[in-house]
Design an enzyme around this catalytic site. Sequence first.
Site, short mmCIF file in Angstrom:
data_model
loop_
_atom_site.label_atom_id
_atom_site.label_comp_id
_atom_site.label_asym_id
_atom_site.label_seq_id
_atom_site.Cartn_x
_atom_site.Cartn_y
_atom_site.Cartn_z
N CYS A 43 0.82 -1.21 0.00
CA CYS A 43 0.00 0.00 0.00
C CYS A 43 0.85 1.26 0.00
O CYS A 43 0.68 2.15 -0.83
CB CYS A 43 -0.93 -0.03 1.21
SG CYS A 43 -1.88 1.48 1.40
N CYS A 48 -1.50 1.68 -3.12
CA CYS A 48 -2.47 2.77 -2.92
C CYS A 48 -1.86 4.17 -2.86
O CYS A 48 -2.34 5.08 -3.53
CB CYS A 48 -3.22 2.55 -1.61
SG CYS A 48 -3.52 0.86 -1.14
N LYS A 51 0.11 5.33 -6.04
CA LYS A 51 -0.92 5.35 -7.10
C LYS A 51 -1.78 6.60 -7.00
O LYS A 51 -2.04 7.29 -7.97
CB LYS A 51 -1.76 4.08 -6.98
CG LYS A 51 -2.91 3.90 -7.94
CD LYS A 51 -4.21 4.55 -7.52
CE LYS A 51 -4.77 4.17 -6.19
NZ LYS A 51 -5.31 2.83 -6.09
N TYR A 177 -8.57 -3.61 -11.39
CA TYR A 177 -8.23 -2.37 -10.69
C TYR A 177 -6.96 -1.72 -11.25
O TYR A 177 -6.94 -0.56 -11.60
CB TYR A 177 -7.93 -2.67 -9.22
CG TYR A 177 -9.09 -2.85 -8.29
CD1 TYR A 177 -9.53 -1.81 -7.50
CD2 TYR A 177 -9.71 -4.09 -8.15
CE1 TYR A 177 -10.56 -1.97 -6.58
CE2 TYR A 177 -10.75 -4.27 -7.24
CZ TYR A 177 -11.17 -3.20 -6.46
OH TYR A 177 -12.18 -3.37 -5.55
N GLU A 181 -6.57 1.68 -13.43
CA GLU A 181 -6.00 2.86 -12.75
C GLU A 181 -4.74 3.35 -13.46
O GLU A 181 -4.52 4.55 -13.61
CB GLU A 181 -5.70 2.52 -11.28
CG GLU A 181 -6.99 2.35 -10.47
CD GLU A 181 -6.75 2.10 -8.99
OE1 GLU A 181 -5.63 1.71 -8.61
OE2 GLU A 181 -7.70 2.30 -8.21
N HIS A 436 -27.25 20.60 -1.83
CA HIS A 436 -27.45 21.14 -3.17
C HIS A 436 -26.46 22.25 -3.47
O HIS A 436 -26.19 23.05 -2.59
CB HIS A 436 -28.89 21.66 -3.27
CG HIS A 436 -29.27 22.06 -4.65
ND1 HIS A 436 -29.44 21.14 -5.67
CD2 HIS A 436 -29.49 23.28 -5.19
CE1 HIS A 436 -29.77 21.79 -6.78
NE2 HIS A 436 -29.80 23.09 -6.51
N GLU A 441 -26.36 14.37 -4.07
CA GLU A 441 -27.78 14.47 -3.66
C GLU A 441 -28.66 13.53 -4.48
O GLU A 441 -29.77 13.21 -4.07
CB GLU A 441 -28.28 15.92 -3.76
CG GLU A 441 -28.36 16.47 -5.15
CD GLU A 441 -28.82 17.94 -5.19
OE1 GLU A 441 -29.78 18.27 -4.50
OE2 GLU A 441 -28.20 18.74 -5.92
P1 NDP Z 1 -7.76 -7.80 -10.64
O1 NDP Z 1 -8.15 -9.11 -10.08
O2 NDP Z 1 -8.51 -6.59 -10.20
O3 NDP Z 1 -7.83 -7.86 -12.22
C1 NDP Z 1 -7.08 -8.76 -12.95
C2 NDP Z 1 -7.39 -8.57 -14.42
O4 NDP Z 1 -6.48 -9.35 -15.20
C3 NDP Z 1 -8.80 -9.02 -14.78
O5 NDP Z 1 -9.30 -8.14 -15.74
C4 NDP Z 1 -8.56 -10.41 -15.35
O6 NDP Z 1 -9.52 -10.78 -16.30
C5 NDP Z 1 -7.22 -10.23 -16.04
N1 NDP Z 1 -6.46 -11.47 -16.12
C6 NDP Z 1 -6.25 -12.38 -15.16
N2 NDP Z 1 -5.46 -13.38 -15.61
C7 NDP Z 1 -5.17 -13.08 -16.89
C8 NDP Z 1 -4.39 -13.72 -17.89
N3 NDP Z 1 -3.77 -14.86 -17.66
N4 NDP Z 1 -4.31 -13.14 -19.10
C9 NDP Z 1 -4.94 -11.97 -19.35
N5 NDP Z 1 -5.68 -11.31 -18.44
C10 NDP Z 1 -5.79 -11.86 -17.23
O7 NDP Z 1 -6.21 -7.68 -10.33
P2 NDP Z 1 -5.22 -6.43 -10.33
O8 NDP Z 1 -3.89 -7.01 -10.65
O9 NDP Z 1 -5.75 -5.33 -11.14
O10 NDP Z 1 -5.26 -6.00 -8.80
C11 NDP Z 1 -5.03 -6.96 -7.77
C12 NDP Z 1 -5.86 -6.65 -6.56
O11 NDP Z 1 -5.31 -5.54 -5.87
C13 NDP Z 1 -7.28 -6.24 -6.86
O12 NDP Z 1 -8.13 -7.35 -6.99
C14 NDP Z 1 -7.66 -5.40 -5.68
O13 NDP Z 1 -8.18 -6.21 -4.67
C15 NDP Z 1 -6.33 -4.79 -5.25
N6 NDP Z 1 -6.25 -3.38 -5.68
C16 NDP Z 1 -7.11 -2.48 -5.14
C17 NDP Z 1 -7.07 -1.17 -5.54
C18 NDP Z 1 -8.02 -0.18 -4.96
O14 NDP Z 1 -8.60 -0.45 -3.89
N7 NDP Z 1 -8.27 0.97 -5.61
C19 NDP Z 1 -6.12 -0.68 -6.51
C20 NDP Z 1 -5.27 -1.72 -7.04
C21 NDP Z 1 -5.35 -3.01 -6.62
P3 NDP Z 1 -10.96 -11.36 -15.88
O15 NDP Z 1 -11.71 -10.22 -15.33
O16 NDP Z 1 -11.50 -11.85 -17.17
O17 NDP Z 1 -10.70 -12.45 -14.89
#
Ligand code: NDP
Length: 450
Positions: A43, A48, A51, A177, A181, A436, A441
């Site tokens: 984080c 976080c 980012k 995510y 982002e 408002h 709202e």
């Molecule tokens: P996510 O799980 O959010 O997303 C992973 C993405 O990668 C999905 O779109 C998934 O597709 C795709 N994917 C997975 N495997 C493959 C593959 N082999 N080939 C191609 N695409 C693939 O993971 P992130 O890495 O973005 O983030 C990890 C975690 O970190 C998040 O789940 C979240 O919990 C946390 N996080 C939170 C944030 C916040 O609170 N703002 C910010 C950043 C991270 P599909 O959807 O089809 O499975």
Amino acid sequence: MSDYDFDYFVIGGGSGGVRSARIAAGHGARVGLAEGKYYGGTCVNVGCVPKKLFTYAADFSHAFEDAQGFGWDAVHPAFDWNILLKNKNTEIARLNDIYKNLLDNAGVKRFDDYASLIDPHTLDVGGQKITAEKILIATGGTPRRPDFDGAEHVHISDEAFYLKDFPKSVVIQGGGYIAVEFARIFHGLGADVTLLYRGKYILKHFDQDIGPFLQNEMTKQGITILTETDITKIEKTEKGYSVDLTNGETLKTGLVFSAIGRTPNTESLALEQAGVKTDKAGRITVNENYQTNFDHIYAVGDVTPTAQLTPVALAEGHVLADRLFNKQKDRAVDYTYIPTAVFSSPPCATTGLTEQQAREKGLEIEVYKTDFKPMIHTLSGRDERTLMKLIVNKADNKVIGAHMIGKDVPEMMQGVAVAMNAGATKADFDRTIGIHPTSAEEFVTMRSAV
Ligand code: NDP
């Protein structure tokens, strides 16, 4: 007092570990903590916090453009990546120190080293043998690397926070995510961005209206989104990279960024040696008391199958310390309504059930939805819209889901989550006076179900 060196030894100085260690020490336990990399974990160092700082930086590009509709002269801004990087690094170093001080001031003995398990009560901490009555594993996770041809050329988020040069163009793999982002960050800071997502709509696990709506907004801003498309191969070229796609196209780019989920940090713990069990994904299996298959070895946060969110790890670490060292057996983390936000442009935020989850549960629901141009864009001229949605359980009129895309929604959703956790009904929302003029709202003025 036990015969062990420590009553509680925490492996990992990230959000969950630091919180648990200092709360336990505050309750009088003799606590040790090992962290071999950086204090504050993902984080603070590669998640976080940096980012959000990068997102603030990216937001200025829109602010400069939007100001003109309000009478400001056009500015022709020049962006210096090195200044942003330097200032960000200074801030992260300050936070690292704060984390160390938090531990020191709480009386936690810090070991700036990696730890592994020798047996269920003994640890190897940088070559030193340490025993503990209770052990907490809070080692978090790390970005997963893809495995296509040339995957070694890909940058993951840990690396993107320290890029030496800012790229002119970026190809991003993923639709979750981090991919979304970073698309916002790279695009806002001036790069040409192409996002590749293997599915139809990004943010698949969010409410069904979020992905298509956000995709449309991102596209309007100039981000290219190729759905049902993935990478098959990457080659290094003289000027950058050549990226072969599943649709037969080849893209030339300055950087390939991949964000396809995260894996738990367990490799160096020697879990098998101590006999601690993990699931198929390698995450440490825990029960509702955060106990592993050993009663005295606990795990919290991203190294377990919980929601991978900082506030969840903090809550788990805190509750565990209260239960173990302050006899607060009834303390529990409430996982019902966990608010979360994606810092896209515009950002989105959500709490509770999506429309599809509510239907899958067989609930009879009412859906309230509105989609409008926010006031700021009446003068800015930007073609950007806001979406708000409430899911209401017909049986008891309770609001069980809230979803939104639009300016400032992460700030709004926190308050909505409090209301939902308190059991607010749609009637409670309706009798609340709005502020408002705001977008917020609309949450209290949506009258007709769609
Ligand atoms: P996510 O799980 O959010 O997303 C992973 C993405 O990668 C999905 O779109 C998934 O597709 C795709 N994917 C997975 N495997 C493959 C593959 N082999 N080939 C191609 N695409 C693939 O993971 P992130 O890495 O973005 O983030 C990890 C975690 O970190 C998040 O789940 C979240 O919990 C946390 N996080 C939170 C944030 C916040 O609170 N703002 C910010 C950043 C991270 P599909 O959807 O089809 O499975």
